[in-house]
Design a protein around this motif. Sequence first.
Motif, PDB file in Angstrom:
ATOM      1  N   VAL A 191       0.860  -1.176   0.000  1.00 13.03           N
ATOM      2  CA  VAL A 191       0.000   0.000   0.000  1.00 13.03           C
ATOM      3  C   VAL A 191       0.898   1.228   0.000  1.00 13.03           C
ATOM      4  O   VAL A 191       1.846   1.323   0.793  1.00 13.03           O
ATOM      5  CB  VAL A 191      -0.934   0.034   1.230  1.00 13.03           C
ATOM      6  CG1 VAL A 191      -1.746   1.324   1.260  1.00 13.03           C
ATOM      7  CG2 VAL A 191      -1.854  -1.178   1.228  1.00 13.03           C
ATOM      8  N   CYS A 192       0.627   2.168  -0.900  1.00 11.21           N
ATOM      9  CA  CYS A 192       1.420   3.393  -0.968  1.00 11.21           C
ATOM     10  C   CYS A 192       1.009   4.330   0.171  1.00 11.21           C
ATOM     11  O   CYS A 192      -0.161   4.740   0.262  1.00 11.21           O
ATOM     12  CB  CYS A 192       1.217   4.086  -2.311  1.00 11.21           C
ATOM     13  SG  CYS A 192       1.956   3.224  -3.718  1.00 11.21           S
ATOM     14  N   LEU A 193       1.970   4.682   1.002  1.00 11.77           N
ATOM     15  CA  LEU A 193       1.691   5.562   2.134  1.00 11.77           C
ATOM     16  C   LEU A 193       1.779   7.040   1.761  1.00 11.77           C
ATOM     17  O   LEU A 193       1.261   7.894   2.476  1.00 11.77           O
ATOM     18  CB  LEU A 193       2.684   5.272   3.273  1.00 11.77           C
ATOM     19  CG  LEU A 193       2.681   3.836   3.817  1.00 11.77           C
ATOM     20  CD1 LEU A 193       3.748   3.677   4.890  1.00 11.77           C
ATOM     21  CD2 LEU A 193       1.307   3.467   4.354  1.00 11.77           C
ATOM     22  N   ASN A 194       2.425   7.335   0.646  1.00 12.02           N
ATOM     23  CA  ASN A 194       2.610   8.731   0.226  1.00 12.02           C
ATOM     24  C   ASN A 194       1.670   9.152  -0.902  1.00 12.02           C
ATOM     25  O   ASN A 194       1.888  10.183  -1.534  1.00 12.02           O
ATOM     26  CB  ASN A 194       4.052   8.955  -0.246  1.00 12.02           C
ATOM     27  CG  ASN A 194       5.012   9.143   0.899  1.00 12.02           C
ATOM     28  OD1 ASN A 194       4.596   9.212   2.050  1.00 12.02           O
ATOM     29  ND2 ASN A 194       6.295   9.236   0.592  1.00 12.02           N
ATOM     30  N   LYS A 195       0.636   8.377  -1.153  1.00  8.92           N
ATOM     31  CA  LYS A 195      -0.199   8.653  -2.318  1.00  8.92           C
ATOM     32  C   LYS A 195      -0.918   9.999  -2.238  1.00  8.92           C
ATOM     33  O   LYS A 195      -1.281  10.583  -3.265  1.00  8.92           O
ATOM     34  CB  LYS A 195      -1.232   7.540  -2.498  1.00  8.92           C
ATOM     35  CG  LYS A 195      -2.216   7.413  -1.352  1.00  8.92           C
ATOM     36  CD  LYS A 195      -3.211   6.293  -1.626  1.00  8.92           C
ATOM     37  CE  LYS A 195      -4.232   6.162  -0.489  1.00  8.92           C
ATOM     38  NZ  LYS A 195      -5.202   5.090  -0.766  1.00  8.92           N
ATOM     39  N   ASP A 196      -1.105  10.520  -1.016  1.00  7.78           N
ATOM     40  CA  ASP A 196      -1.788  11.794  -0.869  1.00  7.78           C
ATOM     41  C   ASP A 196      -0.830  12.976  -0.784  1.00  7.78           C
ATOM     42  O   ASP A 196      -1.266  14.124  -0.695  1.00  7.78           O
ATOM     43  CB  ASP A 196      -2.668  11.776   0.393  1.00  7.78           C
ATOM     44  CG  ASP A 196      -3.780  10.743   0.292  1.00  7.78           C
ATOM     45  OD1 ASP A 196      -4.240  10.492  -0.840  1.00  7.78           O
ATOM     46  OD2 ASP A 196      -4.176  10.186   1.338  1.00  7.78           O
ATOM     47  N   LYS A 197       0.475  12.699  -0.798  1.00  2.00           N
ATOM     48  CA  LYS A 197       1.460  13.768  -0.668  1.00  2.00           C
ATOM     49  C   LYS A 197       1.966  14.274  -2.018  1.00  2.00           C
ATOM     50  O   LYS A 197       2.726  15.238  -2.065  1.00  2.00           O
ATOM     51  CB  LYS A 197       2.645  13.283   0.175  1.00  2.00           C
ATOM     52  CG  LYS A 197       2.268  12.973   1.617  1.00  2.00           C
ATOM     53  CD  LYS A 197       3.492  12.580   2.424  1.00  2.00           C
ATOM     54  CE  LYS A 197       3.112  12.296   3.879  1.00  2.00           C
ATOM     55  NZ  LYS A 197       4.290  11.929   4.715  1.00  2.00           N
TER      56      LYS A 197
END
Length: 310
Positions: A191-197
Amino acid sequence: MMTENGELLVEKAPVDASLDESRNRNQNEQNSFSNRSRSANIKEILVNRVPFPLIIDAILVLTVLIIFLVLHEDLVMYPQVKVGFYCQDPALSKSHNSSTIAVKHLMVSTFVLIPVFTIAVTEFFKNVSWKQKIRNFCYLYTVSVTTAMMLFIINKFTKFMFSEHRPDFFAVCRPDTNENCTAGTYVESFVCLNKDKFPRIVANEISKSFPSTHATLSVFVTIYCSYIVQGVPSSKTGFLVKHLFSVALFMWSIANSVTRITDGRHFWWDVVVGVLLGAFAAWYVLRTTSLKIMERVYCGKQCETIRKMY
């Protein structure tokens, strides 16, 4: 009937009504004939003056344009295909940097600035009528833009099929399973943890590295326009101007290709395949349409010589 003076009075027949009916009938017939003639003229124009192959070409160009707009990353975000990665892979550990040559700058240069300027200048210096100049411009520009759009579509589908991670994959995505895994092991689920950054466009394109669109489009436009600009008469611009312009185009395409590697947005093989794809497209277009393009580029006294060559 007799008058008081004994003269014979002849009654006139009521012809006014019949004359009006006759005039109306003639007017209706003329209007009907005029409408039929107008329809026949329109049909004649469509059939005789607009060739059927031209209609097919227009439909195909419109179809390519619609697909291009649908696939363009600024308009539609198609789903990202997830592929695995090797834990702590150094090839995917590049830092994320902004593009030296942004996508919007590439698009404007590829589809508008470079081909319009090149073809317009070439036609301006040619010894043909302005009507012929406009026809040549429309043909050459249509070939350039249509091919570039098709290359863009091919690149998009290729990126989607291969789904290769970009060199800055870990920086942009920051997969959760990459932090506590054994180096070298293959990880399928993450799961991408930085997708909202990051902007949605950057996050959506993180696994679409192969091949390089910058390299493909820039190389195609460079080769195509370098060929077209040779139609400028040397007697009007000098011998070296055309070659210096071609050199400038090649430097621009090299910058588009090399910066994709130095910016950490592509691997070297992504750029190499993009360059080969753009060069092949330019060769194929110039080869298959060489007679028409040569007639429009070198049209004048050399046209008859060119026709004899083919």
